[in-house]
Design a protein around this motif. Structure first.
Motif, PDB file in Angstrom:
ATOM      1  N   SER A   1      11.404   0.812  -2.392  1.00  0.00           N
ATOM      2  CA  SER A   1      11.103   1.489  -1.123  1.00  0.00           C
ATOM      3  C   SER A   1      11.066   2.999  -1.312  1.00  0.00           C
ATOM      4  O   SER A   1      11.617   3.543  -2.272  1.00  0.00           O
ATOM      5  CB  SER A   1      12.152   1.130  -0.076  1.00  0.00           C
ATOM      6  OG  SER A   1      13.392   1.736  -0.386  1.00  0.00           O
ATOM      7  N   LEU A   2      10.417   3.692  -0.372  1.00  0.00           N
ATOM      8  CA  LEU A   2      10.377   5.154  -0.434  1.00  0.00           C
ATOM      9  C   LEU A   2      11.780   5.736  -0.309  1.00  0.00           C
ATOM     10  O   LEU A   2      12.096   6.747  -0.936  1.00  0.00           O
ATOM     11  CB  LEU A   2       9.470   5.707   0.668  1.00  0.00           C
ATOM     12  CG  LEU A   2       8.024   6.041   0.278  1.00  0.00           C
ATOM     13  CD1 LEU A   2       7.962   7.246  -0.631  1.00  0.00           C
ATOM     14  CD2 LEU A   2       7.347   4.848  -0.383  1.00  0.00           C
ATOM     15  N   ALA A   3      12.636   5.091   0.485  1.00  0.00           N
ATOM     16  CA  ALA A   3      14.008   5.575   0.621  1.00  0.00           C
ATOM     17  C   ALA A   3      14.735   5.466  -0.722  1.00  0.00           C
ATOM     18  O   ALA A   3      15.466   6.385  -1.118  1.00  0.00           O
ATOM     19  CB  ALA A   3      14.743   4.773   1.690  1.00  0.00           C
ATOM     20  N   ALA A   4      14.541   4.354  -1.444  1.00  0.00           N
ATOM     21  CA  ALA A   4      15.169   4.191  -2.757  1.00  0.00           C
ATOM     22  C   ALA A   4      14.611   5.201  -3.746  1.00  0.00           C
ATOM     23  O   ALA A   4      15.355   5.792  -4.549  1.00  0.00           O
ATOM     24  CB  ALA A   4      14.957   2.772  -3.267  1.00  0.00           C
TER      25      ALA A   4
ATOM     26  N   ARG B   1       0.829  -1.210   0.000  1.00  0.00           N
ATOM     27  CA  ARG B   1       0.000   0.000   0.000  1.00  0.00           C
ATOM     28  C   ARG B   1       0.863   1.260   0.000  1.00  0.00           C
ATOM     29  O   ARG B   1       0.505   2.268  -0.598  1.00  0.00           O
ATOM     30  CB  ARG B   1      -0.938   0.008   1.207  1.00  0.00           C
ATOM     31  CG  ARG B   1      -2.207  -0.807   1.015  1.00  0.00           C
ATOM     32  CD  ARG B   1      -3.236  -0.492   2.083  1.00  0.00           C
ATOM     33  NE  ARG B   1      -2.833  -1.028   3.375  1.00  0.00           N
ATOM     34  CZ  ARG B   1      -3.189  -2.239   3.833  1.00  0.00           C
ATOM     35  NH1 ARG B   1      -3.968  -3.015   3.084  1.00  0.00           N
ATOM     36  NH2 ARG B   1      -2.786  -2.664   5.007  1.00  0.00           N
ATOM     37  N   ASN B   2       2.015   1.201   0.665  1.00  0.00           N
ATOM     38  CA  ASN B   2       2.869   2.383   0.790  1.00  0.00           C
ATOM     39  C   ASN B   2       3.758   2.584  -0.433  1.00  0.00           C
ATOM     40  O   ASN B   2       3.962   3.722  -0.879  1.00  0.00           O
ATOM     41  CB  ASN B   2       3.738   2.274   2.047  1.00  0.00           C
ATOM     42  CG  ASN B   2       4.679   3.460   2.229  1.00  0.00           C
ATOM     43  OD1 ASN B   2       5.848   3.385   1.932  1.00  0.00           O
ATOM     44  ND2 ASN B   2       4.132   4.564   2.727  1.00  0.00           N
ATOM     45  N   THR B   3       4.281   1.498  -0.980  1.00  0.00           N
ATOM     46  CA  THR B   3       5.280   1.620  -2.053  1.00  0.00           C
ATOM     47  C   THR B   3       4.743   1.269  -3.432  1.00  0.00           C
ATOM     48  O   THR B   3       5.347   1.635  -4.442  1.00  0.00           O
ATOM     49  CB  THR B   3       6.474   0.688  -1.769  1.00  0.00           C
ATOM     50  OG1 THR B   3       6.034  -0.678  -1.845  1.00  0.00           O
ATOM     51  CG2 THR B   3       7.063   0.956  -0.395  1.00  0.00           C
ATOM     52  N   GLY B   4       3.643   0.535  -3.470  1.00  0.00           N
ATOM     53  CA  GLY B   4       3.106   0.083  -4.750  1.00  0.00           C
ATOM     54  C   GLY B   4       3.753  -1.189  -5.258  1.00  0.00           C
ATOM     55  O   GLY B   4       3.479  -1.618  -6.382  1.00  0.00           O
TER      56      GLY B   4
ATOM     57  N   ASP C   1      16.604  16.812   9.901  1.00  0.00           N
ATOM     58  CA  ASP C   1      15.226  16.898  10.381  1.00  0.00           C
ATOM     59  C   ASP C   1      14.218  16.297   9.401  1.00  0.00           C
ATOM     60  O   ASP C   1      13.004  16.417   9.587  1.00  0.00           O
ATOM     61  CB  ASP C   1      14.851  18.346  10.680  1.00  0.00           C
ATOM     62  CG  ASP C   1      14.997  19.258   9.464  1.00  0.00           C
ATOM     63  OD1 ASP C   1      15.536  18.792   8.426  1.00  0.00           O
ATOM     64  OD2 ASP C   1      14.586  20.436   9.540  1.00  0.00           O
ATOM     65  N   HIS C   2      14.701  15.632   8.367  1.00  0.00           N
ATOM     66  CA  HIS C   2      13.820  15.036   7.366  1.00  0.00           C
ATOM     67  C   HIS C   2      13.243  13.727   7.897  1.00  0.00           C
ATOM     68  O   HIS C   2      13.925  12.985   8.621  1.00  0.00           O
ATOM     69  CB  HIS C   2      14.607  14.773   6.083  1.00  0.00           C
ATOM     70  CG  HIS C   2      13.764  14.469   4.892  1.00  0.00           C
ATOM     71  ND1 HIS C   2      13.277  13.216   4.615  1.00  0.00           N
ATOM     72  CD2 HIS C   2      13.321  15.277   3.883  1.00  0.00           C
ATOM     73  CE1 HIS C   2      12.582  13.256   3.497  1.00  0.00           C
ATOM     74  NE2 HIS C   2      12.592  14.485   3.027  1.00  0.00           N
ATOM     75  N   PRO C   3      11.981  13.397   7.551  1.00  0.00           N
ATOM     76  CA  PRO C   3      11.397  12.138   8.041  1.00  0.00           C
ATOM     77  C   PRO C   3      12.222  10.906   7.705  1.00  0.00           C
ATOM     78  O   PRO C   3      12.281   9.955   8.489  1.00  0.00           O
ATOM     79  CB  PRO C   3      10.026  12.101   7.355  1.00  0.00           C
ATOM     80  CG  PRO C   3       9.684  13.533   7.095  1.00  0.00           C
ATOM     81  CD  PRO C   3      10.988  14.213   6.824  1.00  0.00           C
ATOM     82  N   LEU C   4      12.878  10.881   6.529  1.00  0.00           N
ATOM     83  CA  LEU C   4      13.641   9.706   6.118  1.00  0.00           C
ATOM     84  C   LEU C   4      15.042   9.651   6.715  1.00  0.00           C
ATOM     85  O   LEU C   4      15.746   8.647   6.554  1.00  0.00           O
ATOM     86  CB  LEU C   4      13.759   9.657   4.592  1.00  0.00           C
ATOM     87  CG  LEU C   4      12.472   9.421   3.801  1.00  0.00           C
ATOM     88  CD1 LEU C   4      12.773   9.399   2.305  1.00  0.00           C
ATOM     89  CD2 LEU C   4      11.807   8.110   4.217  1.00  0.00           C
TER      90      LEU C   4
END
Length: 558
Positions: A317-320, A269-272, A506-509
């Motif tokens: 992943s969102l980080a990638a 759901r988060n990354t597809g 201070d970034h979420p990732l």
């Protein structure tokens, strides 16, 4: 070379002095035992042979037991101008006069003097610290440059990429990563228990791992698991063993299946996508077999030799996604600022499945660029060529970050930009590989790369089974990755400047430790062109490195 070159002409009316009867052993290869037999049987005063034959003869163990006292002079012919050292070695071992000649008739003593003259000339340049001349290639070590202020435009990239993600999406990604880490830690407990290592003995851990059947190459990794599980408060010290802090039902096969199933749904759901969780779960199920060497980790990442899973893993992943977009944005903006007439030269190292390449090349579509995409494996290079068929201007090749660049046919100071996506953590010595990349870049050139900077527990239970033992700071801390401070220190020691990275603190990732680094070669670093102008020797090939290469036939000057 013929016998006429061995005659010395005297003034008119005098007879030329001729060498004694000699034995010509030819320029073709012969076994050293046969050469030695000829020398002992014919007992010549003068011998002529090739440099290759002479080397083999000097290395032959039976030479020390042979009587060559009859030998007065040895002549050899070499195609390598640096073989004057061979003449010195032969004179010492054979106790006779030795002369070497190049195949164009020059004697190696004069070649040696010429080499020393050019080395001395190079050392007279104020920015040269050391030199070595090998054949027609002069290797020089430039003087380190003082750090300068760098305008890396990284803040503009950060602002542009942040607009492409919602805060909620990024926050969910961090929480998912935390759950993935916990699932991996529980799977480690399951694997330890199935191998008979719970409670885990503290006395002579290596012996206990051996008794449990853990394959030797994986024992350091499993020992690190024990440290991590203690640090995460999942194992506690009690007497001379480590005992779990959780009930065994929490890491049972049934419990883990439920944890991995729910995590897979939320991840998709988060990354597809689902490739990352499928891969992590497959490794978790196979941990006992991986630990004992009964299952090869590479087969889980590349099932049946296919690269689709690995390709998805490095971009899902969102980080990638953040890393790829940041690298692509920065490189696109950098290319747009260049105003030269020559094509921009971009080298990508460790391209692997091409996930970084596919993000970067569209950003270069509007500029004239020579883009060389490389990997240590020709298999991956060929795979990348197929995947990048839409960009026919991308060239493909092979490059190993653990080997000196000139030894692989890559000239130093040839590239404007080097891209590296998640490959430097696989280097045996990160600082040495950084120095190699710095030497390949032109003064003012840039290195842009992405790397994890903290332990990822799910990686420790999967890809870590494929990684080589490091010989840099990671070996001292038994860690998989260098941390942020270690990366910045390694970059500075290699000679880079700037050395900033994204995301901001201070970034979420930021808590995930996945970072994009941007570093520059000092503009004032000695260039090939400047050294060539100083030498005024158009036939010399110049290579500028951080240290002299190991050249056994070159004469290094202090």
């Amino acid at each position: 070379m013929n016998i006429d070159t061995l005659l010395i002409d005297l003034p008119a009316g005098k007879h030329p002095w001729r060498l004694p009867v000699f034995t010509d052993l030819g320029l073709h290869q012969q076994a050293p035992a046969r050469l030695l037999a000829v020398l002992e049987r014919q007992r010549p005063a003068v011998v002529m042979m090739s440099a290759e034959q002479l080397e083999r003869l000097l290395d032959f163990p039976a030479l020390a037991l042979s009587d060559l006292s009859h030998l007065q002079q040895l002549l050899f012919i070499s195609s390598r101008p640096g073989d004057w050292q061979l003449a010195e070695r032969a004179a010492a071992q054979l106790d006779c006069h030795v002369e070497g000649f190049t195949d164009d008739g020059r004697d190696l003593v004069s070649v040696k003097r010429e080499h020393q003259r050019w080395c001395q000339r190079a050392l007279e340049h104020p920015q040269v610290n050391a030199v070595a001349l090998h054949g027609t290639t002069l290797f020089a070590v430039p003087q380190p440059c003082e750090p300068a202020t760098v305008d890396d435009q990284l803040d503009a990239t950060a602002a542009a990429v942040d607009q492409q993600f919602s805060v909620t999406q990024l926050t969910d990604a961090v929480q998912l990563n935390q759950r993935l880490s916990h699932a991996a830690l529980l799977s480690m407990l399951n694997g330890l228990e199935q191998c008979g290592l719970l409670p885990a003995p503290l006395n002579d851990v290596a012996h206990s791992l051996a008794n449990a059947g853990i394959t030797p190459g994986h024992r350091p990794l499993i020992a690190r698991w024990l440290d991590v599980l203690q640090a995460e408060d999942l194992l506690r010290r009690q007497g001379d063993h480590l005992h779990p802090n959780l009930d065994a039902s929490t890491w049972s096969d049934a419990s883990l299946e439920g944890i991995w199933a729910q995590l897979s749904l939320d991840w998709a759901r988060n990354t597809g996508g689902s490739a990352t969780l499928d891969y992590a779960r497959d490794n978790a199920r196979q941990l006992p077999a991986l630990m004992r060497g009964e299952c090869a980790a590479v087969h889980l990442l590349f099932p049946e030799g296919r690269t689709e899973r690995a390709a998805a893993l490095y971009r899902e992943s969102l980080a990638a996604q953040y890393q790829h977009r940041a690298v692509a944005h920065w490189i696109g903006a950098w290319a747009a600022r260049q105003s030269g007439t020559e094509p921009l030269r971009v080298l990508e190292v460790g391209a692997g499945t091409g996930s970084t390449t596919q993000a970067v090349v569209p950003a270069l579509a509007k500029v004239t660029v020579d883009y060389l995409c490389t990997d240590v494996s020709r298999y991956f290079s060929e795979q990348a060529a197929e995947r990048l068929h839409a960009w026919p201007w991308v060239r493909h090749g092979v490059f190993d970050i653990d080997r000196p660049a000139p030894a692989q046919g890559y000239r130093t100071q040839s590239w404007d930009l080097i891209v590296a996506g998640g490959v430097l953590n696989a280097a045996r010595d990160t600082e040495r590989s950084l120095a190699t990349l710095l030497a390949l870049l032109k003064p003012g050139g840039w290195l842009v790369f992405s790397e994890p900077t903290q332990e990822e527990f799910w990686v420790m239970a999967s890809q870590a089974f494929m990684l080589n033992q490091a010989s840099d700071e990671r070996a001292l801390s038994s860690s998989t990755f260098l941390d942020l401070n270690q990366w910045q220190t390694a970059l500075a020691r290699a000679g880079f400047q700037g050395n900033r990275s994204l995301p901001a603190a201070d970034h979420p990732l930021a808590s995930l430790g996945h970072r994009v680094f941007v570093a520059q070669v000092p503009c004032q670093r000695l260039s090939r062109a400047a050294l060539a102008a100083h030498l005024e020797h158009p036939d010399l090939h110049l290579e500028l490195l951080d240290r002299l290469p190991d050249l056994p036939t070159a004469k290094d000057l202090p």
